[in-house]
Design a protein around this motif. Structure first.
Motif, mmCIF file in Angstrom:
data_model
loop_
_atom_site.group_PDB
_atom_site.id
_atom_site.type_symbol
_atom_site.label_atom_id
_atom_site.label_comp_id
_atom_site.label_asym_id
_atom_site.label_seq_id
_atom_site.Cartn_x
_atom_site.Cartn_y
_atom_site.Cartn_z
ATOM 1 N N UNK A 125 0.766 -1.112 -0.139
ATOM 2 C CA UNK A 125 0.068 -0.121 -0.049
ATOM 3 C C UNK A 125 0.903 1.208 -0.069
ATOM 4 N N UNK A 126 0.212 2.303 0.763
ATOM 5 C CA UNK A 126 1.130 3.406 0.528
ATOM 6 C C UNK A 126 2.007 3.550 1.647
ATOM 7 N N UNK A 127 1.909 3.033 2.799
ATOM 8 C CA UNK A 127 2.751 3.171 3.948
ATOM 9 C C UNK A 127 3.892 2.234 3.809
ATOM 10 N N UNK A 128 5.015 2.590 3.551
ATOM 11 C CA UNK A 128 6.157 1.512 3.277
ATOM 12 C C UNK A 128 7.280 1.830 4.304
ATOM 13 N N UNK A 129 6.929 2.372 5.374
ATOM 14 C CA UNK A 129 7.752 2.993 6.405
ATOM 15 C C UNK A 129 8.255 1.488 7.197
ATOM 16 N N UNK A 130 9.568 1.437 7.432
ATOM 17 C CA UNK A 130 10.263 0.353 8.250
ATOM 18 C C UNK A 130 11.202 0.855 9.320
ATOM 19 N N UNK A 131 10.921 0.486 10.495
ATOM 20 C CA UNK A 131 12.217 0.794 11.310
ATOM 21 C C UNK A 131 12.818 -0.454 11.793
ATOM 22 N N UNK A 132 14.311 -0.311 11.493
ATOM 23 C CA UNK A 132 15.248 -1.600 11.893
ATOM 24 C C UNK A 132 15.909 -1.147 13.259
ATOM 25 N N UNK A 133 15.727 -2.077 14.139
ATOM 26 C CA UNK A 133 16.811 -1.929 15.142
ATOM 27 C C UNK A 133 17.498 -3.166 15.569
ATOM 28 N N UNK A 134 18.890 -2.908 15.495
ATOM 29 C CA UNK A 134 19.860 -3.876 15.852
ATOM 30 C C UNK A 134 21.172 -3.369 15.992
ATOM 31 N N UNK A 135 22.029 -4.012 17.277
ATOM 32 C CA UNK A 135 23.171 -3.490 17.441
ATOM 33 C C UNK A 135 24.367 -4.075 16.715
ATOM 34 N N UNK A 136 24.184 -5.050 15.673
ATOM 35 C CA UNK A 136 24.979 -5.479 15.044
ATOM 36 C C UNK A 136 25.370 -4.644 13.367
ATOM 37 N N UNK A 137 26.155 -3.543 13.627
ATOM 38 C CA UNK A 137 26.233 -2.518 12.596
ATOM 39 C C UNK A 137 26.277 -3.277 11.073
ATOM 40 N N UNK A 138 27.160 -4.173 11.140
ATOM 41 C CA UNK A 138 27.160 -4.627 9.748
ATOM 42 C C UNK A 138 25.838 -5.464 9.111
ATOM 43 N N UNK A 139 25.026 -6.235 10.113
ATOM 44 C CA UNK A 139 24.070 -6.936 9.754
ATOM 45 C C UNK A 139 22.817 -5.930 9.547
ATOM 46 N N UNK A 140 23.036 -4.698 10.314
ATOM 47 C CA UNK A 140 22.016 -3.520 10.172
ATOM 48 C C UNK A 140 22.036 -2.894 8.669
ATOM 49 N N UNK A 141 23.281 -2.663 8.403
ATOM 50 C CA UNK A 141 23.682 -2.011 7.020
ATOM 51 C C UNK A 141 23.123 -2.802 5.962
ATOM 52 N N UNK A 142 23.316 -4.060 5.910
ATOM 53 C CA UNK A 142 23.017 -5.095 4.827
ATOM 54 C C UNK A 142 21.326 -5.168 4.781
ATOM 55 N N UNK A 143 20.915 -5.483 5.958
ATOM 56 C CA UNK A 143 19.454 -5.309 5.929
ATOM 57 C C UNK A 143 18.744 -4.277 5.426
ATOM 58 N N UNK A 144 19.350 -2.853 5.978
ATOM 59 C CA UNK A 144 18.849 -1.538 5.584
ATOM 60 C C UNK A 144 18.764 -1.575 3.764
ATOM 61 N N UNK A 145 20.016 -2.024 3.254
ATOM 62 C CA UNK A 145 20.090 -2.047 1.774
ATOM 63 C C UNK A 145 18.981 -2.894 1.219
ATOM 64 N N UNK A 146 18.622 -4.184 1.566
ATOM 65 C CA UNK A 146 17.962 -5.304 0.902
ATOM 66 C C UNK A 146 16.489 -4.687 1.277
ATOM 67 N N UNK A 147 16.030 -4.438 2.496
ATOM 68 C CA UNK A 147 14.835 -3.988 2.319
ATOM 69 C C UNK A 147 14.510 -2.594 1.475
ATOM 70 N N UNK A 148 15.438 -1.370 1.292
ATOM 71 C CA UNK A 148 15.247 -0.346 0.315
ATOM 72 C C UNK A 148 15.039 -1.186 -1.037
ATOM 73 N N UNK A 149 15.737 -2.292 -1.376
ATOM 74 C CA UNK A 149 15.368 -2.792 -2.778
ATOM 75 C C UNK A 149 14.083 -3.394 -2.739
ATOM 76 N N UNK A 150 13.510 -3.694 -1.710
ATOM 77 C CA UNK A 150 12.309 -4.286 -1.717
ATOM 78 C C UNK A 150 11.135 -3.180 -1.673
ATOM 79 N N UNK A 151 11.607 -2.042 -1.626
ATOM 80 C CA UNK A 151 10.561 -0.949 -1.727
ATOM 81 C C UNK A 151 9.969 -0.330 -0.221
#
Length: 185
Positions: free
Chosen positions: A11-37
């Motif tokens: 739908x219209x609201x595609x906002x996502x909050x990621x909370x993790x203290x593993x910086x490398x995992x957080x960055x990889x997941x952030x990029x992957x989720x952005x690619x998914x809209x």
């Protein structure tokens, strides 16, 4: 459900909050989720996650259960207070039935053990009603689950081998051999 179909179902609201203290995992997941809209905001601590959930409550959230400054369920609770309709997936490297039950009672939509990939997370976030997400393609092996449990108890016992062995009802030398090995896949 494919990633493209999943992104269209948001739908219209595609906002996502990621909370993790593993910086490398957080960055990889952030990029992957952005690619998914998704429009992603990330936080590396409970305090930052609570602040983001309170200021800009997202439609979706992925929260690590154990963070350096506390427990991720505090973020789940803050998000539920501000946006009850949000879909929340709790991630953890220490899967246990008790924590899964606590996460769901606090309002989490699903509970996944690490390592979970972006596809598993998207499937869990987008599962609706009685539909269960499909099982992960690469679930943790039984050896890996056992190793994770031993590591968790070891950490909770402040890395005391004797105390950990006593609590696990295991011989101390056996535990030392397990701890000396690399984690199974």
């Amino acid at each position: 459900m494919t990633d493209t179909a999943a992104a269209e179902d948001l739908g219209d609201d595609r906002t996502l909050l990621l909370v993790d203290d593993d910086e490398a995992f957080l960055r990889r997941l952030e990029k992957a989720m952005e690619k998914r809209g998704f429009t992603v905001e990330s936080a590396g601590s409970v305090a930052a996650g609570r602040a983001a959930a309170t200021a800009r409550p997202p439609a979706y959230a992925v929260v690590d259960l154990r963070l350096e400054d506390g427990i991720g369920l505090d973020v789940v609770e803050a998000l539920r207070e501000r946006r009850p309709d949000s879909r929340i997936v709790v991630l953890t490297g220490y899967g246990a039935i008790a924590t899964a039950v606590a996460a769901v009672k606090m309002g989490a939509t699903d509970y996944l053990s690490k390592p979970a990939d972006a596809t598993d997370i998207v499937n869990a976030l987008l599962a609706r009603g009685e539909d269960l997400p499909p099982p992960p393609e690469n679930p943790m092996s039984a050896d890996r689950v056992r190793w994770e449990h031993i590591q968790r108890v070891y950490e909770l016992c402040d890395r005391n081998v004797s105390e950990t062995a006593r609590r696990l009802n295991m011989h101390r030398r056996t535990l030392q051999r397990i701890l000396a090995k690399r984690s199974p896949r």
